[in-house]
Design a protein around this motif. Sequence first.
Motif, PDB file in Angstrom:
ATOM      1  N   PRO A  40       0.796  -1.234   0.000  1.00 28.10           N
ATOM      2  CA  PRO A  40       0.000   0.000   0.000  1.00 28.10           C
ATOM      3  C   PRO A  40       0.828   1.283   0.000  1.00 28.10           C
ATOM      4  CG  PRO A  40      -0.069  -1.052   2.153  1.00 28.10           C
ATOM      5  CD  PRO A  40       0.643  -1.994   1.224  1.00 28.10           C
ATOM      6  N   LYS A  41       2.090   1.202   0.412  1.00 24.10           N
ATOM      7  CA  LYS A  41       2.940   2.400   0.374  1.00 24.10           C
ATOM      8  C   LYS A  41       3.464   2.680  -1.031  1.00 24.10           C
ATOM      9  CE  LYS A  41       4.303   2.198   5.164  1.00 24.10           C
ATOM     10  NZ  LYS A  41       5.376   2.141   6.134  1.00 24.10           N
ATOM     11  N   VAL A  42       3.367   1.680  -1.907  1.00 26.53           N
ATOM     12  CA  VAL A  42       3.852   1.820  -3.274  1.00 26.53           C
ATOM     13  C   VAL A  42       2.685   2.043  -4.246  1.00 26.53           C
ATOM     14  CG1 VAL A  42       5.097   0.676  -5.154  1.00 26.53           C
ATOM     15  CG2 VAL A  42       5.841   0.353  -2.781  1.00 26.53           C
ATOM     16  N   TYR A  43       1.585   1.292  -4.047  1.00 29.08           N
ATOM     17  CA  TYR A  43       0.458   1.320  -4.983  1.00 29.08           C
ATOM     18  C   TYR A  43      -0.807   1.842  -4.297  1.00 29.08           C
ATOM     19  CZ  TYR A  43       3.578  -1.856  -7.432  1.00 29.08           C
ATOM     20  OH  TYR A  43       4.661  -2.414  -8.042  1.00 29.08           O
ATOM     21  N   ASP A  44      -1.609   2.553  -5.032  1.00 29.25           N
ATOM     22  CA  ASP A  44      -2.880   3.089  -4.540  1.00 29.25           C
ATOM     23  C   ASP A  44      -3.993   2.171  -5.039  1.00 29.25           C
ATOM     24  OD1 ASP A  44      -4.922   4.634  -3.575  1.00 29.25           O
ATOM     25  OD2 ASP A  44      -4.338   6.459  -4.640  1.00 29.25           O
ATOM     26  N   ALA A  45      -4.309   1.125  -4.269  1.00 31.00           N
ATOM     27  CA  ALA A  45      -5.243   0.085  -4.703  1.00 31.00           C
ATOM     28  C   ALA A  45      -6.605   0.605  -5.165  1.00 31.00           C
ATOM     29  CB  ALA A  45      -5.405  -0.964  -3.599  1.00 31.00           C
ATOM     30  N   PRO A  46      -7.166   1.647  -4.555  1.00 29.17           N
ATOM     31  CA  PRO A  46      -8.472   2.123  -5.042  1.00 29.17           C
ATOM     32  C   PRO A  46      -8.412   2.883  -6.373  1.00 29.17           C
ATOM     33  CG  PRO A  46      -8.131   2.744  -2.744  1.00 29.17           C
ATOM     34  CD  PRO A  46      -6.819   2.252  -3.275  1.00 29.17           C
ATOM     35  N   LYS A  47      -7.215   3.094  -6.908  1.00 30.38           N
ATOM     36  CA  LYS A  47      -7.070   3.885  -8.136  1.00 30.38           C
ATOM     37  C   LYS A  47      -6.319   3.116  -9.214  1.00 30.38           C
ATOM     38  CE  LYS A  47      -7.325   8.306  -5.810  1.00 30.38           C
ATOM     39  NZ  LYS A  47      -6.639   9.542  -5.474  1.00 30.38           N
ATOM     40  N   CYS A  66     -13.292  -7.939 -15.955  1.00 30.37           N
ATOM     41  CA  CYS A  66     -13.210  -9.135 -15.114  1.00 30.37           C
ATOM     42  C   CYS A  66     -12.989  -8.750 -13.649  1.00 30.37           C
ATOM     43  CB  CYS A  66     -12.085 -10.055 -15.579  1.00 30.37           C
ATOM     44  SG  CYS A  66     -12.514 -11.070 -17.008  1.00 30.37           S
ATOM     45  N   PHE A  67     -12.290  -7.662 -13.442  1.00 27.74           N
ATOM     46  CA  PHE A  67     -11.992  -7.203 -12.086  1.00 27.74           C
ATOM     47  C   PHE A  67     -12.600  -5.823 -11.854  1.00 27.74           C
ATOM     48  CE2 PHE A  67      -9.006 -10.559 -12.748  1.00 27.74           C
ATOM     49  CZ  PHE A  67      -8.875 -11.158 -11.498  1.00 27.74           C
ATOM     50  N   ALA A  68     -13.851  -5.665 -12.228  1.00 25.35           N
ATOM     51  CA  ALA A  68     -14.526  -4.370 -12.128  1.00 25.35           C
ATOM     52  C   ALA A  68     -14.612  -3.874 -10.689  1.00 25.35           C
ATOM     53  CB  ALA A  68     -15.919  -4.455 -12.736  1.00 25.35           C
ATOM     54  N   ASP A  69     -14.530  -4.769  -9.731  1.00 24.30           N
ATOM     55  CA  ASP A  69     -14.532  -4.353  -8.333  1.00 24.30           C
ATOM     56  C   ASP A  69     -13.184  -3.786  -7.898  1.00 24.30           C
ATOM     57  OD1 ASP A  69     -13.451  -6.956  -8.646  1.00 24.30           O
ATOM     58  OD2 ASP A  69     -13.736  -7.368  -6.518  1.00 24.30           O
ATOM     59  N   ARG A  70     -12.162  -3.943  -8.724  1.00 20.29           N
ATOM     60  CA  ARG A  70     -10.813  -3.488  -8.404  1.00 20.29           C
ATOM     61  C   ARG A  70     -10.293  -2.400  -9.346  1.00 20.29           C
ATOM     62  NH1 ARG A  70      -7.605  -6.592  -5.153  1.00 20.29           N
ATOM     63  NH2 ARG A  70      -6.693  -4.531  -4.998  1.00 20.29           N
ATOM     64  N   VAL A  71     -10.880  -2.296 -10.524  1.00 23.61           N
ATOM     65  CA  VAL A  71     -10.379  -1.372 -11.550  1.00 23.61           C
ATOM     66  C   VAL A  71     -11.337  -0.188 -11.677  1.00 23.61           C
ATOM     67  CG1 VAL A  71      -9.860  -1.120 -14.016  1.00 23.61           C
ATOM     68  CG2 VAL A  71      -9.192  -3.202 -12.801  1.00 23.61           C
ATOM     69  N   VAL A  72     -10.773   1.014 -11.630  1.00 22.57           N
ATOM     70  CA  VAL A  72     -11.568   2.238 -11.711  1.00 22.57           C
ATOM     71  C   VAL A  72     -11.890   2.599 -13.152  1.00 22.57           C
ATOM     72  CG1 VAL A  72     -11.573   4.714 -11.185  1.00 22.57           C
ATOM     73  CG2 VAL A  72     -10.570   3.106  -9.574  1.00 22.57           C
ATOM     74  N   SER A 128     -22.302  -2.102 -13.704  1.00 20.71           N
ATOM     75  CA  SER A 128     -22.338  -2.354 -12.264  1.00 20.71           C
ATOM     76  C   SER A 128     -22.741  -1.068 -11.565  1.00 20.71           C
ATOM     77  CB  SER A 128     -20.971  -2.818 -11.762  1.00 20.71           C
ATOM     78  OG  SER A 128     -20.956  -2.845 -10.356  1.00 20.71           O
ATOM     79  N   ALA A 129     -23.883  -1.074 -10.901  1.00 17.01           N
ATOM     80  CA  ALA A 129     -24.352   0.120 -10.196  1.00 17.01           C
ATOM     81  C   ALA A 129     -23.472   0.435  -9.001  1.00 17.01           C
ATOM     82  CB  ALA A 129     -25.793  -0.064  -9.756  1.00 17.01           C
ATOM     83  N   SER A 130     -22.797  -0.570  -8.441  1.00 13.95           N
ATOM     84  CA  SER A 130     -21.961  -0.338  -7.276  1.00 13.95           C
ATOM     85  C   SER A 130     -20.647   0.350  -7.630  1.00 13.95           C
ATOM     86  CB  SER A 130     -21.678  -1.654  -6.554  1.00 13.95           C
ATOM     87  OG  SER A 130     -20.940  -2.513  -7.385  1.00 13.95           O
ATOM     88  N   ARG A 131     -20.177   0.153  -8.849  1.00 15.58           N
ATOM     89  CA  ARG A 131     -18.916   0.785  -9.253  1.00 15.58           C
ATOM     90  C   ARG A 131     -18.905   0.966 -10.767  1.00 15.58           C
ATOM     91  NH1 ARG A 131     -13.099  -0.102  -6.755  1.00 15.58           N
ATOM     92  NH2 ARG A 131     -11.907   1.122  -8.213  1.00 15.58           N
ATOM     93  N   PRO A 132     -19.475   2.059 -11.254  1.00 11.55           N
ATOM     94  CA  PRO A 132     -19.438   2.296 -12.702  1.00 11.55           C
ATOM     95  C   PRO A 132     -17.999   2.380 -13.213  1.00 11.55           C
ATOM     96  CG  PRO A 132     -20.971   3.786 -11.621  1.00 11.55           C
ATOM     97  CD  PRO A 132     -20.195   3.094 -10.530  1.00 11.55           C
ATOM     98  N   MET A 133     -17.785   1.922 -14.414  1.00 12.83           N
ATOM     99  CA  MET A 133     -16.457   1.890 -15.022  1.00 12.83           C
ATOM    100  C   MET A 133     -16.232   3.146 -15.859  1.00 12.83           C
ATOM    101  SD  MET A 133     -13.651   0.156 -15.436  1.00 12.83           S
ATOM    102  CE  MET A 133     -14.126  -1.442 -14.808  1.00 12.83           C
ATOM    103  N   VAL A 134     -15.066   3.737 -15.721  1.00 10.17           N
ATOM    104  CA  VAL A 134     -14.650   4.839 -16.580  1.00 10.17           C
ATOM    105  C   VAL A 134     -13.988   4.207 -17.802  1.00 10.17           C
ATOM    106  CG1 VAL A 134     -13.133   6.833 -16.813  1.00 10.17           C
ATOM    107  CG2 VAL A 134     -14.292   6.393 -14.640  1.00 10.17           C
TER     108      VAL A 134
END
Length: 149
Positions: A40-47, A66-72, A128-134
């Motif tokens: 987490p100090k190297v990568y910003d997982a939510p972004k 495939c990883f829409a819950d992880r990819v913005v 996905s209504a929980s996390r729309p994809m850009v």
Amino acid sequence: SWDFGADGVVTDTRPQPCTTAESREVTYLGAVFGLIDASPKVYDAPKVYTRGFAEDGFFAGYAGFCFADRVVGIWQSGSGMALKRKPPIAPGKQVECNASAFEQYSGNCLIQAPCTSCQYWPIYPCFSASRPMVGCVQTYSNDVRVTFS
């Protein structure tokens, strides 16, 4: 080359072939996300964004959905989504032939073993209504592979 899952067969009933049984890349991507989570100090997982050009652009879409819950978001250039019987035809005849038929017959797969169940390739971008994809798609005006899309 990338393994896009389900032998390249994407349909309305199976729009996202994203299991480890369908593609070795799902295991690979899981390991990448494990590395991101472990640092987490190297990568910003939510972004996390995916990006790519041509075949890597197709893979950016596949990985992102495939990883829409992880990819913005996804940035694709010279790629997008292929539709059955719609130009342009992808270089590996994806959506017109499954991956194993193209490997066996090359371009002749269109005659020797056309895919009767294929509808899309490499993945259908489900909402996905929980996390729309850009999504950003870029091409240039004389790219004969994607200007129809």
